[in-house]
Design an enzyme around this catalytic site. Structure first.
Site, short mmCIF file in Angstrom:
data_model
loop_
_atom_site.label_atom_id
_atom_site.label_comp_id
_atom_site.label_asym_id
_atom_site.label_seq_id
_atom_site.Cartn_x
_atom_site.Cartn_y
_atom_site.Cartn_z
CG ASN A 1 -0.32 0.00 2.52
OD1 ASN A 1 0.68 -0.54 2.73
ND2 ASN A 1 -1.03 0.43 3.39
CD GLU B 1 -1.55 4.70 4.48
OE1 GLU B 1 -1.22 5.74 5.29
OE2 GLU B 1 -2.37 3.95 5.12
CB CYS C 1 -5.56 -1.39 -1.63
SG CYS C 1 -6.67 -0.73 -0.71
CD GLU D 1 -5.42 -5.99 -0.99
OE1 GLU D 1 -5.01 -4.70 -0.79
OE2 GLU D 1 -6.03 -6.33 -0.13
CB CYS E 1 -11.04 -2.48 0.59
SG CYS E 1 -10.43 -1.86 -0.97
CB CYS F 1 -8.79 -4.58 -3.55
SG CYS F 1 -7.74 -3.24 -3.28
N1 THU Z 1 -5.32 -1.41 2.84
C1 THU Z 1 -4.77 -2.32 1.82
O1 THU Z 1 -3.71 -2.08 1.33
N2 THU Z 1 -5.54 -3.34 1.53
C2 THU Z 1 -6.51 -3.78 2.19
O2 THU Z 1 -6.95 -4.97 1.71
C3 THU Z 1 -7.33 -2.96 2.90
C4 THU Z 1 -6.67 -1.59 3.36
C5 THU Z 1 -4.52 -0.13 3.09
C6 THU Z 1 -4.94 1.11 2.44
C7 THU Z 1 -4.56 2.28 3.45
O3 THU Z 1 -3.35 2.39 3.08
C8 THU Z 1 -4.30 1.38 4.86
O4 THU Z 1 -4.49 -0.12 4.38
C9 THU Z 1 -5.64 1.52 5.94
O5 THU Z 1 -6.69 1.34 5.45
#
Ligand code: THU
Length: 165
Positions: free
Chosen positions: A62, A64, A73, A75, A114, A117
């Site tokens: 991930n 941000e 994310c 994935e 999520c 994804c």
């Molecule tokens: N996140 C992912 O990378 N994958 C997921 O399946 C759920 C959430 C990340 C997004 C964000 O950077 C952090 O987790 C918190 O939500």
């Protein structure tokens, strides 16, 4: 009016060592990928690894941003990384593993993809015509394996423009 119901089945493995060796390997790669995460806002470091029919794997983590919705994310980073690869874009992903842990924590935790994804991965699987297995860590060292990502998104948005091939 008729009441209808949906049924989702999955495999539950009590221990990591019960997973298939190739799925153990994929999960380990997702764990490694999580160490590259850039998540200074949530502190949740997530990694994903996708295995393809030809045996190759690709990872993502991930990422941000201070403008929060601009993040991505793990994935989808993994998938978009794959379709940027000339060989992988012509083949199909067959399994994805996801791993997550809070910054400065040793233990990996339970995680599930999520909704965005799920939508993106399910469309990818549909277009390729190949089920995408999902390997998820659960509580107390257990793992959940879903044979196909589409099972995680009933009533998926089905774009009228979506085409196979
Ligand atoms: N996140 C992912 O990378 N994958 C997921 O399946 C759920 C959430 C990340 C997004 C964000 O950077 C952090 O987790 C918190 O939500």
């Amino acid at each position: 009016m008729e009441d209808k119901s949906l049924h989702t089945s999955y495999k539950y493995y009590e221990n990591f060592s019960d997973l298939l060796p190739e799925d153990q390997e994929l999960y380990n790669q997702a764990c490694d990928a999580s160490t590259k995460s850039y998540a200074p806002y949530s502190n949740l470091n997530v990694g994903a690894a996708i295995r393809f029919i030809n045996g190759r794997t690709i990872t993502g983590h991930n990422h941000e941003s201070g403008a929060y919705p601009s993040g991505m994310c793990a994935e989808r980073v993994a998938l978009y990384n794959a379709v940027n690869d000339d060989e992988l874009r012509k083949t199909s992903g067959v399994a994805i593993a996801i791993a997550a842990r809070m910054k400065d924590q040793e233990e990996f935790m339970e995680i599930s993809p999520c909704g965005q994804c799920r939508q993106v991965l399910a469309e990818y699987a549909y277009v390729n015509g190949t089920p995408l297995k999902v390997i998820l860590p659960s509580n107390n060292g257990a793992f959940i394996v879903i044979d196909d990502i589409t099972a995680l998104l009933p009533f998926i948005f089905n774009s009228p423009k979506r085409k196979k091939g």
